[in-house]
Design an enzyme around this catalytic site. Structure first.
Site, short mmCIF file in Angstrom:
data_model
loop_
_atom_site.label_atom_id
_atom_site.label_comp_id
_atom_site.label_asym_id
_atom_site.label_seq_id
_atom_site.Cartn_x
_atom_site.Cartn_y
_atom_site.Cartn_z
N HIS A 128 -15.04 26.00 -0.10
CA HIS A 128 -15.13 26.87 -1.28
C HIS A 128 -15.76 28.21 -0.93
CE1 HIS A 128 -15.57 22.96 -3.89
NE2 HIS A 128 -14.44 23.01 -3.24
N TYR A 159 -16.90 28.84 -11.63
CA TYR A 159 -15.55 28.65 -12.15
C TYR A 159 -15.05 29.87 -12.90
CZ TYR A 159 -16.08 23.99 -10.46
OH TYR A 159 -16.27 22.94 -9.63
N ASP A 207 -9.01 27.02 -8.32
CA ASP A 207 -9.21 25.96 -9.32
C ASP A 207 -9.44 26.60 -10.69
OD1 ASP A 207 -9.91 23.73 -10.77
OD2 ASP A 207 -11.55 23.10 -9.44
N HIS A 209 -9.87 24.86 -13.30
CA HIS A 209 -10.90 23.98 -13.87
C HIS A 209 -10.72 23.86 -15.39
CE1 HIS A 209 -14.86 21.89 -13.63
NE2 HIS A 209 -14.50 21.75 -12.38
N GLU A 336 -10.42 18.31 0.30
CA GLU A 336 -11.55 19.15 -0.12
C GLU A 336 -12.81 18.71 0.62
OE1 GLU A 336 -12.54 18.74 -4.28
OE2 GLU A 336 -13.36 20.76 -4.38
MG MG Z 1 -11.59 20.75 -9.07
#
Ligand code: MG
Length: 401
Positions: A128, A159, A207, A209, A336
């Site tokens: 990330h 996010y 993402d 999310h 991930e």
């Molecule tokens: Mg996720």
């Protein structure tokens, strides 16, 4: 007939060596020194999982034959009559993963060999890259590339959308506010900037999310198509999976979905209708290695790859389980990876390591990972009320995190 090896005791170990509360299950057997470990981590409701195992699963499972993993899984799922919830699935997963670990130790084989053997030597991972500005995200992505990572998830301020200028109504309650429209605009700018800075050879992921309304997610998937993401994750909430047909018809952006799923009905249609490209459940949340193996085989028949969920609220034992599935599955996509601390490696001996962007197993029998209980008890789980999931829209109304 030889006497079966049976389950003698089941223990739940709660520990918090990092920011996430973790639940590890240890299954002891009738054979001296033989035990297995499994991940039962539902970090936000960790004590409920502990009670589900100790008060309900353990009395039901003591004395059973450790070899009968499939039967134990099916009986554990049906025994409570009401099934497929996150607490119960995680509890079952703890036992299920431990039984795979035990079977591997008995056979003298790593779990990937029990599943059918390696399709690859190591698993590609993604990490990330975050930042408060698009420039910072690009810098962080470049730093990861220099460390050998080839797959990078890019996010703007967690996010996203939380630093947006917002006008809240008088009396708006406290919470983790975000602005979906501003998130979408600024994230698109950020991805354009990062792609421009790092070039085409590195794989970028993002993402959403579940932070956008369904039609906004459709727009976003179209807008981002030109930047050739490796995948776009959680474009829609599980409650909105009916929108996947519309999303798919509008955009060729590769789609990844599944970390919140805990019922087979949630993934069946998406796979059968080829509405996604990567299936990525949280292995403990779906009930362990046994159901994950089923889904991996099912998805493979439809050309859909796996990308199991692997943040810091998957325990190191869960990460080991992910890796065994990754090494075996013929149609694996990417894993991930949360970059464990040095302490994680001490508490969990055998935790896999990354080199040049690949996650490598240690080839020990079973899952190849253990827990140092004495060290783990030095880091007890804290009692607190999670804040980041208290998400709200700018007008103060509740939103999904
Ligand atoms: Mg996720």
């Amino acid at each position: 007939m030889t006497k079966p090896v049976t389950i003698q005791d089941i223990k739940v170990i709660l520990t918090q060596p990092g920011k996430s509360r973790l639940a590890i299950v240890k299954v002891y057997t009738s054979e001296a020194g033989l035990y297995g470990v499994g991940c039962a981590t539902f970090t936000q409701r960790i004590f409920a999982v502990e009670a589900a195992i100790e008060r309900h699963l353990k009395p039901f499972l003591l004395g059973r034959d450790v070899d009968r993993i499939q039967e134990i899984w099916n009986m554990s799922m049906a025994h409570g009559y009401w099934r497929n919830g996150p607490v119960l699935n995680n509890a079952i997963s703890g036992v299920d993963q431990a039984l795979w670990d035990i079977k591997g130790k008995r056979a003298g084989m790593p779990v990937y060999d029990l599943l059918g053997g390696k399709s690859r030597e190591a698993a590609n991972v993604y990490v990330h890259a975050d930042g408060r500005s698009k420039e910072e995200v690009a810098d962080n992505a470049r730093a990861y590339m220099e460390q050998g990572y080839r797959f990078i998830r890019v996010q703007l301020g967690g996010y996203g959308g939380k630093d947006s200028p917002m006008v809240k109504p008088k009396g708006a309650p406290a919470g983790a506010y975000f602005d979906p429209r501003d998130y979408a605009r600024r994230t698109l700018e950020m991805i354009a900037h990062v792609r421009d800075q790092v070039g085409e050879r590195v794989e970028l992921l993002h993402d959403i999310h579940e932070r956008l309304a369904p039609i906004q997610a459709v727009q976003f998937a179209k807008d981002v198509e030109r930047f050739k993401l490796f995948f776009l994750e959680d474009a829609l909430a599980p409650e909105d999976i009916g929108w996947f047909r519309i999303l798919r018809g509008q955009s060729a952006t590769p789609l990844a979905m599944g970390e919140l799923f805990n019922n087979p009905l949630e993934w069946q249609l998406l796979i059968q209708e080829r509405l996604i490209d990567f299936i990525r459940m949280h292995i403990s949340q779906m009930g362990g290695i046994t159901p994950a193996r089923d889904v991996a085989i099912f998805a493979n028949m439809y050309g859909i790859r796996t990308a199991w969920h692997g943040p810091s609220d998957t325990s190191p034992v869960g990460h080991a389980a992910n890796l065994h599935l990754d090494l075996w599955h013929p149609n694996f996509g990417v894993q991930e990876w949360y970059r464990p601390s040095e302490l994680d490696y001490e508490v969990f001996p055998g935790l896999p390591v990354v080199e040049d962007g690949y996650l490598y197993p240690n080839d020990m029998p079973g899952l190849g990972i253990d827990i140092d209980e004495d060290l783990a008890t030095k880091f007890p789980c804290q009692e607190f009320v999670e804040r980041w999931t208290q998400t709200r829209l700018p007008d103060g109304s509740p939103a999904r995190p």
